[in-house]
Design a protein around this motif. Structure first.
Motif, mmCIF file in Angstrom:
data_model
loop_
_atom_site.group_PDB
_atom_site.id
_atom_site.type_symbol
_atom_site.label_atom_id
_atom_site.label_comp_id
_atom_site.label_asym_id
_atom_site.label_seq_id
_atom_site.Cartn_x
_atom_site.Cartn_y
_atom_site.Cartn_z
ATOM 1 N N VAL A 70 -11.260 5.778 -17.065
ATOM 2 C CA VAL A 70 -12.654 5.490 -17.350
ATOM 3 C C VAL A 70 -13.094 4.130 -16.805
ATOM 4 O O VAL A 70 -14.301 3.865 -16.672
ATOM 5 N N LEU A 71 -12.148 3.253 -16.483
ATOM 6 C CA LEU A 71 -12.501 1.900 -16.036
ATOM 7 C C LEU A 71 -13.334 1.884 -14.748
ATOM 8 O O LEU A 71 -14.303 1.118 -14.662
ATOM 9 N N PRO A 72 -12.985 2.654 -13.699
ATOM 10 C CA PRO A 72 -13.832 2.600 -12.486
ATOM 11 C C PRO A 72 -15.282 2.955 -12.738
ATOM 12 O O PRO A 72 -16.188 2.397 -12.088
ATOM 13 N N ASP A 73 -15.554 3.858 -13.670
ATOM 14 C CA ASP A 73 -16.943 4.220 -13.973
ATOM 15 C C ASP A 73 -17.687 3.093 -14.680
ATOM 16 O O ASP A 73 -18.927 3.085 -14.697
ATOM 17 N N LEU A 74 -16.943 2.154 -15.273
ATOM 18 C CA LEU A 74 -17.569 1.047 -15.994
ATOM 19 C C LEU A 74 -17.650 -0.223 -15.144
ATOM 20 O O LEU A 74 -17.932 -1.294 -15.691
ATOM 21 N N ALA A 75 -17.390 -0.096 -13.849
ATOM 22 C CA ALA A 75 -17.416 -1.292 -12.991
ATOM 23 C C ALA A 75 -18.789 -1.951 -13.004
ATOM 24 O O ALA A 75 -18.916 -3.176 -13.197
ATOM 25 N N PHE A 76 -19.847 -1.163 -12.814
ATOM 26 C CA PHE A 76 -21.199 -1.738 -12.782
ATOM 27 C C PHE A 76 -21.608 -2.301 -14.145
ATOM 28 O O PHE A 76 -22.092 -3.440 -14.222
ATOM 29 N N PRO A 77 -21.433 -1.570 -15.270
ATOM 30 C CA PRO A 77 -21.788 -2.164 -16.566
ATOM 31 C C PRO A 77 -20.987 -3.432 -16.884
ATOM 32 O O PRO A 77 -21.530 -4.376 -17.468
ATOM 33 N N LEU A 78 -19.716 -3.474 -16.494
ATOM 34 C CA LEU A 78 -18.910 -4.672 -16.763
ATOM 35 C C LEU A 78 -19.446 -5.872 -15.991
ATOM 36 O O LEU A 78 -19.563 -6.982 -16.540
ATOM 37 N N LEU A 79 -19.739 -5.664 -14.720
ATOM 38 C CA LEU A 79 -20.308 -6.768 -13.928
ATOM 39 C C LEU A 79 -21.660 -7.191 -14.478
ATOM 40 O O LEU A 79 -21.966 -8.393 -14.566
ATOM 41 N N LEU A 80 -22.467 -6.221 -14.847
ATOM 42 C CA LEU A 80 -23.802 -6.539 -15.350
ATOM 43 C C LEU A 80 -23.725 -7.335 -16.644
ATOM 44 O O LEU A 80 -24.454 -8.327 -16.827
ATOM 45 N N VAL A 81 -22.849 -6.951 -17.557
ATOM 46 C CA VAL A 81 -22.759 -7.671 -18.821
ATOM 47 C C VAL A 81 -22.207 -9.077 -18.602
ATOM 48 O O VAL A 81 -22.592 -10.030 -19.304
ATOM 49 N N VAL A 82 -21.318 -9.231 -17.634
ATOM 50 C CA VAL A 82 -20.798 -10.570 -17.340
ATOM 51 C C VAL A 82 -21.918 -11.475 -16.839
ATOM 52 O O VAL A 82 -22.084 -12.629 -17.285
ATOM 53 N N PHE A 83 -22.726 -10.963 -15.905
ATOM 54 C CA PHE A 83 -23.827 -11.768 -15.369
ATOM 55 C C PHE A 83 -24.886 -12.057 -16.426
ATOM 56 O O PHE A 83 -25.476 -13.155 -16.446
ATOM 57 N N VAL A 84 -25.143 -11.084 -17.316
ATOM 58 C CA VAL A 84 -26.136 -11.304 -18.372
ATOM 59 C C VAL A 84 -25.652 -12.380 -19.343
ATOM 60 O O VAL A 84 -26.432 -13.246 -19.779
ATOM 61 N N TRP A 85 -24.363 -12.340 -19.690
ATOM 62 C CA TRP A 85 -23.839 -13.378 -20.572
ATOM 63 C C TRP A 85 -23.830 -14.748 -19.891
ATOM 64 O O TRP A 85 -23.989 -15.782 -20.550
ATOM 65 N N LEU A 86 -23.654 -14.771 -18.582
ATOM 66 C CA LEU A 86 -23.779 -16.046 -17.857
ATOM 67 C C LEU A 86 -25.207 -16.574 -17.945
ATOM 68 O O LEU A 86 -25.433 -17.783 -18.130
ATOM 69 N N LEU A 87 -26.185 -15.672 -17.815
ATOM 70 C CA LEU A 87 -27.582 -16.081 -17.983
ATOM 71 C C LEU A 87 -27.833 -16.626 -19.375
ATOM 72 O O LEU A 87 -28.544 -17.627 -19.560
ATOM 73 N N ASP A 88 -27.248 -15.967 -20.377
ATOM 74 C CA ASP A 88 -27.418 -16.424 -21.749
ATOM 75 C C ASP A 88 -26.825 -17.817 -21.939
ATOM 76 O O ASP A 88 -27.428 -18.678 -22.604
ATOM 77 N N ALA A 89 -25.652 -18.037 -21.372
ATOM 78 C CA ALA A 89 -25.035 -19.363 -21.493
ATOM 79 C C ALA A 89 -25.876 -20.436 -20.795
ATOM 80 O O ALA A 89 -26.055 -21.550 -21.312
#
Length: 457
Positions: free
Chosen positions: A77-96
């Protein structure tokens, strides 16, 4: 009320109110900036998506992931979550960045919470195979995300923590109970999952005997589960020193009411330590004969040749006599009695018996089969075929049957007679006379005349 729905001016009024609410709450510059920033991070997430998918796809070929079913589902299931994982990382960077710069970040935090909940649910559905646990995790994740989005998470925690009662020096609250239950469930699942991983790794260490492997796996599982329970108790502020009194009470209860259970548990540990029996051994205890399938904490599973599986308490294996056919050596000698007629040559019959046993593949060549003359019986000369095998787990009845069939064929071919019981019959005459008649098989017997019968009498 119906007039409001049929009045066009009312619809215009509602539209104006909606526009005013959007202008006051959504169409604000800080909110628009947050929305634009969250949309902008989609671009780098799309750019790095293919690279991350390839990297995560390599985990599917990694040997540790191929050995465990939970890891295989996780890796798939990990390859299918590549885009959501990257997106959540960038969103949390924006939050920080927004937090450090002092800008508003409520929208960014909202999007990050939704992404976190969605990713957690996907991963839980992949790893947890039980649908009940999977739905429970999904409900908890969406519930926490919803409370965090509307800003009710902290107030809800305060309300639940306020519903408490004082038990001596210990404060029990609804929030503490919920946190303890969730912590205990997660920690027990992690401990059980980790123990299965370690058990599979231990079974691949061929330098360890099967009994030591089972012992290490059981002790490791017990330690992990104990640590999980202690951590769960510490999360709600339980003083672990109070467990000393509880342990004493449990010890008294064990000594009084659980003697047999504890005896079986300790016997299981002793069996694993002294290596008297181990999985795969062929044993006979009482009327039960078979090979050991598994060693449990309370019982030992013994499977017979007919497919029946006996669960023998460990205490019985300690206190009663046990025949272990493969304790120190798997070689086993079997004996088959055979009888021949007194008219046959025993030297030649012994040679035929040895040849008949040597034809079987399971019979060892060294030491080879040996037939002995055991005695002179009432009806036969008693022989005994002795031979060795090194696979008692494959049964003994089948090899004995095969040898006896070979002996039968050899005796038939060389006219070796297998005798049957014979008895001498002595007839004693009493007051009444006994008449004996002999007739030829070619002609039927003749009935004597009355006069002849009287003369004979």
């Amino acid at each position: 009320m119906m007039e409001q729905f049929t009045n066009p001016d009312q619809y215009a009024k509602w539209l104006e109110q909606a526009i005013n609410w959007l202008s006051a709450n959504v169409l604000l510059i800080p909110i628009l900036i947050q929305i634009v920033a969250c949309v902008a991070v989609i671009i780098p997430a799309l750019l790095f998506r293919s690279r991350l998918e390839k990297l995560l796809a390599r985990l599917q070929k990694w040997k540790p992931f191929l050995q465990y079913a939970g890891f295989r589902r996780f890796a798939n299931v990990l390859p299918d979550l590549a885009f959501p994982l990257l997106l959540v990382v960038f969103v949390w960077l924006l939050d920080a960045i927004a937090v450090q710069a002092g800008y508003r970040h409520n929208v960014i935090r909202l999007i990050a919470s939704l992404l976190n909940a969605w990713i957690v649910i996907r991963l839980a559905a992949a790893i947890v195979n039980d649908p009940v646990w999977s739905r429970t995790i999904a409900a908890v994740a969406w519930g926490l995300a919803a409370l965090n989005i509307v800003g009710w998470l902290d107030p809800t925690i305060e309300i639940l923590d306020g519903l408490a009662m004082q038990v001596g020096e210990f404060r029990v609250s609804v929030y503490g109970i919920i946190k303890a239950v969730l912590s205990l469930a997660v920690l027990l699942w992690v401990a059980s999952f980790a123990s299965r991983l370690f058990e599979q790794r231990i079974q691949k260490v061929h330098r360890l005997t099967p009994s030591v492997q089972v012992l290490m796996a059981k002790l490791l599982k017990l330690v992990l589960l104990s640590v999980a329970v202690l951590f769960a108790l510490s999360t709600i502020g339980v003083d672990l020193t109070a467990l000393a009194v509880f342990g004493g009470a449990v010890g008294v209860g064990i000594g009084l009411g659980l003697q047999r259970i504890v005896a079986n548990l300790i016997s299981g540990v002793i069996l694993l330590l002294d290596r008297s029996i181990k999985p795969g051994d062929v044993i006979a205890i009482g009327e039960t004969f078979g090979w050991i399938q598994s060693l449990g904490a309370r019982y030992t599973a013994v499977r017979t040749r007919d497919g029946t599986e006996f669960l023998i308490p460990n205490e019985d294996l300690i206190t009663t006599q046990v025949e272990n056919w493969s304790h120190s050596d798997v070689k086993l000698r079997l004996k088959i009695p055979v009888g021949i007629s007194y008219n046959c040559d025993p030297h030649f019959a012994i040679k035929l018996c040895n040849q008949a046993a040597a034809k079987c593949q399971r019979v060892l060549e060294n030491p080879g089969p040996n037939t002995l003359l055991r005695g002179f019986g009432d009806n036969s000369v008693d022989l005994e075929i002795r031979f060795w095998i090194d696979d008692p787990q494959n049964g003994r009845g089948n090899i004995i049957s095969e040898i006896l069939l070979n002996v039968w064929d050899a005796f038939k071919e060389h006219d070796i007679e297998i005798p049957f019981p014979q008895r001498d019959l002595h007839l004693r005459s009493g007051d009444a006379p006994i008449k004996i008649e002999m007739s030829s098989p070619q002609s039927p017997p003749q009935t004597p005349k009355p006069d002849d019968a009287s003369q004979d009498a």
